[in-house]
Design a protein around this motif. Structure first.
Motif, PDB file in Angstrom:
ATOM      1  N   HIS A 137       0.831  -1.212   0.000  1.00 28.88           N
ATOM      2  CA  HIS A 137       0.000   0.000   0.000  1.00 28.88           C
ATOM      3  C   HIS A 137       0.863   1.259   0.000  1.00 28.88           C
ATOM      4  N   ALA A 138       1.953   1.256   0.736  1.00 30.08           N
ATOM      5  CA  ALA A 138       2.850   2.420   0.784  1.00 30.08           C
ATOM      6  C   ALA A 138       3.504   2.663  -0.575  1.00 30.08           C
ATOM      7  N   VAL A 139       3.935   1.595  -1.231  1.00 24.06           N
ATOM      8  CA  VAL A 139       4.541   1.738  -2.564  1.00 24.06           C
ATOM      9  C   VAL A 139       3.517   2.286  -3.544  1.00 24.06           C
ATOM     10  N   ARG A 140       2.299   1.728  -3.514  1.00 25.76           N
ATOM     11  CA  ARG A 140       1.249   2.211  -4.420  1.00 25.76           C
ATOM     12  C   ARG A 140       0.978   3.689  -4.182  1.00 25.76           C
ATOM     13  N   ALA A 141       0.872   4.099  -2.932  1.00 26.24           N
ATOM     14  CA  ALA A 141       0.598   5.505  -2.612  1.00 26.24           C
ATOM     15  C   ALA A 141       1.728   6.410  -3.103  1.00 26.24           C
ATOM     16  N   ALA A 142       2.968   5.996  -2.893  1.00 18.29           N
ATOM     17  CA  ALA A 142       4.106   6.801  -3.352  1.00 18.29           C
ATOM     18  C   ALA A 142       4.113   6.908  -4.875  1.00 18.29           C
ATOM     19  N   LEU A 143       3.869   5.806  -5.568  1.00 26.05           N
ATOM     20  CA  LEU A 143       3.839   5.848  -7.033  1.00 26.05           C
ATOM     21  C   LEU A 143       2.689   6.717  -7.527  1.00 26.05           C
ATOM     22  N   ASP A 144       1.543   6.669  -6.856  1.00 27.18           N
ATOM     23  CA  ASP A 144       0.419   7.538  -7.232  1.00 27.18           C
ATOM     24  C   ASP A 144       0.805   9.015  -7.093  1.00 27.18           C
ATOM     25  N   GLU A 145       1.491   9.364  -6.022  1.00 26.18           N
ATOM     26  CA  GLU A 145       1.941  10.752  -5.831  1.00 26.18           C
ATOM     27  C   GLU A 145       2.912  11.170  -6.926  1.00 26.18           C
ATOM     28  N   ILE A 146       3.842  10.292  -7.260  1.00 23.67           N
ATOM     29  CA  ILE A 146       4.816  10.596  -8.322  1.00 23.67           C
ATOM     30  C   ILE A 146       4.102  10.778  -9.650  1.00 23.67           C
ATOM     31  N   LEU A 147       3.145   9.911  -9.961  1.00 22.35           N
ATOM     32  CA  LEU A 147       2.388  10.035 -11.219  1.00 22.35           C
ATOM     33  C   LEU A 147       1.668  11.375 -11.307  1.00 22.35           C
ATOM     34  N   ILE A 148       1.059  11.799 -10.213  1.00 18.30           N
ATOM     35  CA  ILE A 148       0.356  13.092 -10.196  1.00 18.30           C
ATOM     36  C   ILE A 148       1.336  14.224 -10.482  1.00 18.30           C
ATOM     37  N   ARG A 149       2.499  14.176  -9.863  1.00 18.39           N
ATOM     38  CA  ARG A 149       3.482  15.240 -10.057  1.00 18.39           C
ATOM     39  C   ARG A 149       4.070  15.211 -11.467  1.00 18.39           C
ATOM     40  N   LEU A 150       4.149  14.035 -12.069  1.00 17.19           N
ATOM     41  CA  LEU A 150       4.689  13.940 -13.427  1.00 17.19           C
ATOM     42  C   LEU A 150       3.713  14.457 -14.477  1.00 17.19           C
ATOM     43  N   ASP A 151       2.471  14.686 -14.097  1.00 13.73           N
ATOM     44  CA  ASP A 151       1.509  15.277 -15.024  1.00 13.73           C
ATOM     45  C   ASP A 151       1.716  16.778 -15.196  1.00 13.73           C
ATOM     46  N   ARG A 152       2.517  17.364 -14.315  1.00 16.26           N
ATOM     47  CA  ARG A 152       2.819  18.787 -14.433  1.00 16.26           C
ATOM     48  C   ARG A 152       3.897  18.989 -15.497  1.00 16.26           C
ATOM     49  N   PRO A 153       3.952  20.182 -16.088  1.00 15.57           N
ATOM     50  CA  PRO A 153       5.013  20.466 -17.066  1.00 15.57           C
ATOM     51  C   PRO A 153       6.392  20.385 -16.412  1.00 15.57           C
ATOM     52  N   LEU A 154       7.395  20.069 -17.222  1.00 19.12           N
ATOM     53  CA  LEU A 154       8.771  20.063 -16.730  1.00 19.12           C
ATOM     54  C   LEU A 154       9.163  21.487 -16.342  1.00 19.12           C
ATOM     55  N   PRO A 155       9.940  21.643 -15.257  1.00 21.55           N
ATOM     56  CA  PRO A 155      10.393  22.992 -14.898  1.00 21.55           C
ATOM     57  C   PRO A 155      11.342  23.526 -15.967  1.00 21.55           C
ATOM     58  N   SER A 156      11.226  24.813 -16.268  1.00 18.70           N
ATOM     59  CA  SER A 156      12.050  25.402 -17.330  1.00 18.70           C
ATOM     60  C   SER A 156      13.539  25.262 -17.029  1.00 18.70           C
ATOM     61  N   ALA A 157      13.927  25.316 -15.755  1.00 20.23           N
ATOM     62  CA  ALA A 157      15.343  25.186 -15.392  1.00 20.23           C
ATOM     63  C   ALA A 157      15.899  23.831 -15.809  1.00 20.23           C
ATOM     64  N   ALA A 158      15.053  22.810 -15.803  1.00 28.06           N
ATOM     65  CA  ALA A 158      15.504  21.469 -16.189  1.00 28.06           C
ATOM     66  C   ALA A 158      15.719  21.371 -17.693  1.00 28.06           C
ATOM     67  N   LEU A 159      15.107  22.263 -18.436  1.00 29.26           N
ATOM     68  CA  LEU A 159      15.202  22.222 -19.897  1.00 29.26           C
ATOM     69  C   LEU A 159      16.250  23.183 -20.465  1.00 29.26           C
ATOM     70  N   GLU A 160      16.830  24.006 -19.614  1.00 27.96           N
ATOM     71  CA  GLU A 160      17.737  25.050 -20.105  1.00 27.96           C
ATOM     72  C   GLU A 160      19.194  24.766 -19.777  1.00 27.96           C
ATOM     73  N   GLY A 161      20.052  25.096 -20.731  1.00 29.39           N
ATOM     74  CA  GLY A 161      21.480  25.196 -20.528  1.00 29.39           C
ATOM     75  C   GLY A 161      22.197  24.044 -19.861  1.00 29.39           C
ATOM     76  N   GLY A 162      21.694  22.865 -19.965  1.00 30.32           N
ATOM     77  CA  GLY A 162      22.393  21.733 -19.357  1.00 30.32           C
ATOM     78  C   GLY A 162      23.504  21.225 -20.226  1.00 30.32           C
ATOM     79  N   VAL A 163      24.226  20.270 -19.702  1.00 31.99           N
ATOM     80  CA  VAL A 163      25.288  19.616 -20.440  1.00 31.99           C
ATOM     81  C   VAL A 163      24.675  18.401 -21.135  1.00 31.99           C
TER      82      VAL A 163
END
Length: 168
Positions: A137-163
């Motif tokens: 149940h704990a694993v399922r709940a954690a994965l559900d939280e991660i899935l919800i957060r992954l539905d948000r757009p990627l942060p612009s800082a993660a998409l800019e100027g990396g190597v």
């Protein structure tokens, strides 16, 4: 003497490790799923498509199936075409969208899914046998939280100027 404690890691590193494990887990699930349903002339991919339709209890379009199963529309369409040829699905005209057909299980498709589901129940019972229920149940709940957060757009800082290739 007690073993040395693992050094605390930032939660971002732990999440990255979880993501890597999920990738590995997905590969193993697909591999074992293929073995589980091979005798039914299915693959994990075809089983996923049958499952989307069986669980929906109403006709779906290829994009709806893709969205329900977390696969690409093209991937869903490829499996739909195969399942149609094998007589496990029927296609009908979609009154809401002329170019996006509706798909429904045939009696043979419903039977194949029911047998795959029965085999899956036996498989999951075996896998879960030694894992405490509260941990599952704990694993399922954690994965559900991660899935919800992954539905948000990627942060612009993660998409800019990396190597890497995009910055080269």
């Amino acid at each position: 003497m007690a073993p040395p404690k693992e050094m605390a890691r930032p939660k971002e590193k732990v999440l990255a490790e979880i993501m890597l494990r999920v990738f590995r887990l997905n590969g193993r699930l697909l591999e074992q799923g293929d073995r589980l349903v091979a005798g039914l002339n299915l693959t994990s991919a075809r089983w996923q498509v049958l499952g989307a339709l069986a669980l929906a209890n109403h006709p779906l379009t290829a994009p709806q199936i893709a969205d329900a199963m977390g696969i690409t529309r093209q991937g869903a369409q490829k499996q739909l075409n195969r399942l149609l040829c094998e007589g496990l699905l029927e296609r009908s005209r979609n009154p809401s969208h002329e170019r996006s057909s509706l798909y429904v299980l045939t009696a043979a498709g419903a039977h194949a899914f029911a047998e795959a589901d029965r085999r899956c129940d036996l498989w999951t019972a075996d896998v879960a046998a030694t894992i405490p229920e509260d941990r599952l149940h704990a694993v399922r709940a954690a994965l559900d939280e991660i899935l919800i957060r992954l539905d948000r757009p990627l942060p612009s800082a993660a998409l800019e100027g990396g190597v890497g290739p995009a910055a080269a």
